[in-house]
Design an enzyme around this catalytic site. Structure first.
Site, PDB file in Angstrom:
ATOM      1  N   LYS A 182      -4.152  -2.709 -19.514  1.00 25.85           N
ATOM      2  CA  LYS A 182      -3.301  -1.672 -18.931  1.00 25.85           C
ATOM      3  C   LYS A 182      -2.425  -1.038 -20.009  1.00 25.85           C
ATOM      4  CE  LYS A 182       0.252  -0.768 -15.517  1.00 25.85           C
ATOM      5  NZ  LYS A 182       1.139  -1.275 -14.478  1.00 25.85           N
ATOM      6  N   GLU A 188      -3.580 -10.508 -27.731  1.00 26.48           N
ATOM      7  CA  GLU A 188      -4.839 -11.255 -27.768  1.00 26.48           C
ATOM      8  C   GLU A 188      -6.044 -10.348 -27.510  1.00 26.48           C
ATOM      9  OE1 GLU A 188      -1.998 -11.831 -25.969  1.00 26.48           O
ATOM     10  OE2 GLU A 188      -2.372 -13.690 -24.841  1.00 26.48           O
ATOM     11  N   GLY A 244      -0.925  -4.940 -13.143  1.00 24.88           N
ATOM     12  CA  GLY A 244      -2.059  -5.585 -13.812  1.00 24.88           C
ATOM     13  C   GLY A 244      -2.802  -6.547 -12.888  1.00 24.88           C
ATOM     14  N   ARG A 245      -2.048  -7.382 -12.161  1.00 32.04           N
ATOM     15  CA  ARG A 245      -2.699  -8.397 -11.322  1.00 32.04           C
ATOM     16  C   ARG A 245      -3.211  -7.818 -10.000  1.00 32.04           C
ATOM     17  NH1 ARG A 245       2.497  -9.415 -12.475  1.00 32.04           N
ATOM     18  NH2 ARG A 245       4.082  -9.362 -10.837  1.00 32.04           N
ATOM     19  N   GLU A 330       2.902 -15.276 -10.961  1.00 32.04           N
ATOM     20  CA  GLU A 330       3.478 -14.209 -11.790  1.00 32.04           C
ATOM     21  C   GLU A 330       4.256 -13.233 -10.896  1.00 32.04           C
ATOM     22  OE1 GLU A 330       1.164 -11.144 -14.219  1.00 32.04           O
ATOM     23  OE2 GLU A 330       1.808 -12.446 -15.845  1.00 32.04           O
ATOM     24  N   HIS A 361     -13.712 -36.040  -5.318  1.00 34.56           N
ATOM     25  CA  HIS A 361     -13.940 -37.192  -6.201  1.00 34.56           C
ATOM     26  C   HIS A 361     -12.910 -37.227  -7.322  1.00 34.56           C
ATOM     27  CE1 HIS A 361     -17.670 -37.934  -4.053  1.00 34.56           C
ATOM     28  NE2 HIS A 361     -17.742 -36.621  -3.996  1.00 34.56           N
ATOM     29  N   LYS A 472       6.177 -13.953 -26.038  1.00 36.55           N
ATOM     30  CA  LYS A 472       5.440 -12.967 -26.842  1.00 36.55           C
ATOM     31  C   LYS A 472       6.275 -12.559 -28.047  1.00 36.55           C
ATOM     32  CE  LYS A 472       3.161 -10.654 -22.914  1.00 36.55           C
ATOM     33  NZ  LYS A 472       3.035  -9.397 -22.175  1.00 36.55           N
TER      34      LYS A 472
HETATM   35  O1  F6P Z   1       1.678 -10.909 -20.105  1.00 37.06           O
HETATM   36  C1  F6P Z   1       1.473 -10.711 -18.755  1.00 37.06           C
HETATM   37  C2  F6P Z   1       0.645  -9.495 -18.514  1.00 37.06           C
HETATM   38  O2  F6P Z   1       1.407  -8.371 -18.709  1.00 37.06           O
HETATM   39  C3  F6P Z   1       0.023  -9.492 -17.135  1.00 37.06           C
HETATM   40  O3  F6P Z   1       0.900  -9.091 -16.154  1.00 37.06           O
HETATM   41  C4  F6P Z   1      -1.140  -8.609 -17.343  1.00 37.06           C
HETATM   42  O4  F6P Z   1      -2.090  -8.695 -16.320  1.00 37.06           O
HETATM   43  C5  F6P Z   1      -1.639  -9.121 -18.676  1.00 37.06           C
HETATM   44  O5  F6P Z   1      -0.468  -9.431 -19.397  1.00 37.06           O
HETATM   45  C6  F6P Z   1      -2.490  -8.180 -19.460  1.00 37.06           C
HETATM   46  O6  F6P Z   1      -1.834  -6.989 -19.724  1.00 37.06           O
HETATM   47  P1  F6P Z   1      -2.626  -5.718 -20.209  1.00 37.06           P
HETATM   48  O7  F6P Z   1      -3.583  -5.345 -19.125  1.00 37.06           O
HETATM   49  O8  F6P Z   1      -1.589  -4.659 -20.441  1.00 37.06           O
HETATM   50  O9  F6P Z   1      -3.360  -6.072 -21.461  1.00 37.06           O
END
Ligand code: F6P
Length: 509
Positions: A182, A188, A244-245, A330, A361, A472
């Protein structure tokens, strides 16, 4: 609970809700009529109704970021009339979907070609959190509908072993990389993207692989994707008002559409839309998300349960606990109110789980005889075209047996204590006719709204996530070459950093 069933033979039918092909039996909960009435009163006395309308009305209910949470519009129809600041959004949503449709169909039909003229056989989605979990669970859950010759891979973790081992087995000529973010700044994802690009470049003898047909960017920050060098026709946009979620319904779902086809992707959206309508219109007492949310509040705030277990009896929903961890924790893992005041009550429980029968199990021992109260959501599909009668009958009977055993327990007069099952352990049972795209969409939207209802009653902002920022920022400080970096940290972190440095072998890069 058994006593309540004896008192009221109609309990199971009374405490059940049907919505389309989803059936919820919530009769195995530690609630009687008075508790349910009180919980419904709580919902009625809260601002849930107006808050719900504010969400569907595109108001900036994410107050700390002044944003709307208008994800239901992503699955809306023109007649739903979703708008933002008075401007209808349907056209914008349709345009984005058209691009998802045409690109995914081209790829599926082998008409989207890599730099050497070959059709795509592998797609790697690079993204994390909402840019990974939603698409990933959808592709896994709906694998019965997957394209037979196109495999979707997901790489989210900064752990280089993931991206490096994923690309190792692939042919770069027929591989497509989707960089899904987003913000298009997530470290990462950018790191994985750079590694994937250098693999493409070295394998195909390309420079600037990001501008070739091998790379798509999906983002709300088109500017960043452009400056990363992705070709404009390969940037798919979605809006800032999509959290995002909550983004699997948006262009972030491109890989879902590539996997299961656009018609099935649309069916997933339509199942979610039907759930939106149910949530918005059904009275609280027969409203699935509201009832699930209220039961959760009952355990969390009144019976002090600290966790909730999600146990699907379907291996293709193995990612459901992980998906719901982000959605729930979150969103509602907060301890200040919408007005920034500290709360004196608990919010989101710790959500965990695993599929049955495997969990039986492992941790079921604790569920049956342990010392914690753990409310459970059991989830299953009644029909499974990928299984057979023998397996499925066994699977579903295990499910029924576990829920029944947890509730009824077993005590005998001369039974030694270690063989006593105390029972009275609560669970919900959510059954779908089949794990179809439509029912999957409804299932995810059900939990989205459950989380919304709880956040609303707890009076918190379910749509921001400031808690993830500090870590972060401290990573960036540790990564900086600035000598002040590590010196500014506590002595434990300094010691650990030195220890890692001392034991690090010379780089093989
Ligand atoms: O660090 C949390 C977060 O912002 C989430 O809310 C989000 O889904 C994820 O990182 C990835 O963010 P992006 O889509 O901006 O890479």
């Amino acid at each position: 609970m058994l006593e309540l069933f004896h008192q009221n033979p109609a309990r199971s039918t009374q405490l059940s809700i049907q919505h389309d092909e989803l059936f919820l039996d919530y009769s195995k909960n530690l609630v009687d009529e008075n508790v349910m009435t009180a919980l419904l009163d709580l919902a009625n006395q809260s601002s849930l109704k107006t808050h719900t309308e504010a969400m569907f009305d595109g108001q900036p209910i994410n107050t700390s970021e002044h944003k709307a949470a208008l994800h239901p519009a992503l699955r809306g129809k023109p007649e739903d009339n979703y708008h933002l600041n008075g401007v209808p959004v349907h056209e914008q949503v349709e345009q984005a979907l058209k691009r998802v449709s045409s690109i995914s169909e081209k790829i599926r039909q082998g008409r989207w070609l890599g730099s050497t003229g070959k059709a795509i056989t592998d797609v790697i989605q690079l993204g994390v959190g909402g840019s990974e979990l939603g698409p990933r669970i959808a592709c896994q859950a709906l694998q019965a509908y997957a394209h037979p010759n196109i495999k979707i891979h997901f790489v989210s973790n900064a752990d280089g072993a993931e991206i490096l081992s994923t690309v190792k087995g692939l042919n770069a000529e027929t591989t497509l990389i989707i960089i899904a973010s987003k913000s298009f700044t997530t470290e990462e994802t950018m790191l994985n993207a750079r590694s994937a690009l250098s693999w493409l470049e070295s394998s195909l003898g390309l420079s600037d692989a990001q501008s070739t047909t091998h790379v798509f960017g999906v983002t709300a920050n088109v500017e960043n994707a452009r400056s990363f060098g992705i070709a404009a026709p390969q940037i798919l946009e979605f809006e800032e008002w999509v959290g995002g979620r909550y983004s699997l319904w948006s262009s972030i779902g491109l890989c879902i559409s590539i996997s299961i086809g656009y018609d099935n992707f649309k069916a997933m959206l339509s199942g979610a839309r039907d759930m939106d309508i149910h949530f918005r219109t059904a009275p609280f007492e027969s409203n699935m998300p509201v009832i699930l949310a209220l039961l959760g509040i009952w355990y969390n705030n009144f019976l002090n349960a600290q966790t909730i277990a999600i146990i699907p009896y379907c291996e293709r929903l193995t990612l459901l606990p992980a998906y719901l961890q982000q959605l729930d924790m979150e969103s509602n893992g907060k301890s200040i109110s919408l007005n920034d005041q500290p709360l004196d009550y608990a919010t989101a429980p710790i959500l965990w789980g695993q599929t049955g029968t495997d969990g039986q199990h492992a941790f079921f021992q604790l569920l049956h005889q342990g010392s914690h109260l753990v409310p459970i959501d059991f989830i299953a599909a009644i029909n499974d075209p990928l299984s057979n009668r023998t397996h499925h009958r066994f699977l579903l009977n295990n499910l029924l047996a576990q829920a029944a055993a947890l509730m009824t327990g077993k005590k005998g007069k001369n039974t030694p204590a270690h063989k006593v099952y105390p029972g009275n352990k609560p669970s919900n049972m959510l059954l779908m006719n089949e794990l179809s795209p439509k029912n999957f969409g409804a299932l995810i939207a059900l939990y989205e709204h459950k989380v919304f209802v709880q956040g609303s009653i707890w009076n918190i902002n379910s749509y921001d996530q400031w808690g993830v920022e500090l870590g972060k920022q401290m990573t960036r400080e540790l990564m900086s070459d600035d000598s002040l970096g590590i010196e500014a940290f506590d002595s434990s972190t300094q010691q650990l950093s030195k220890y890692i440095h001392h034991h690090t072998q010379p780089s093989t890069d």
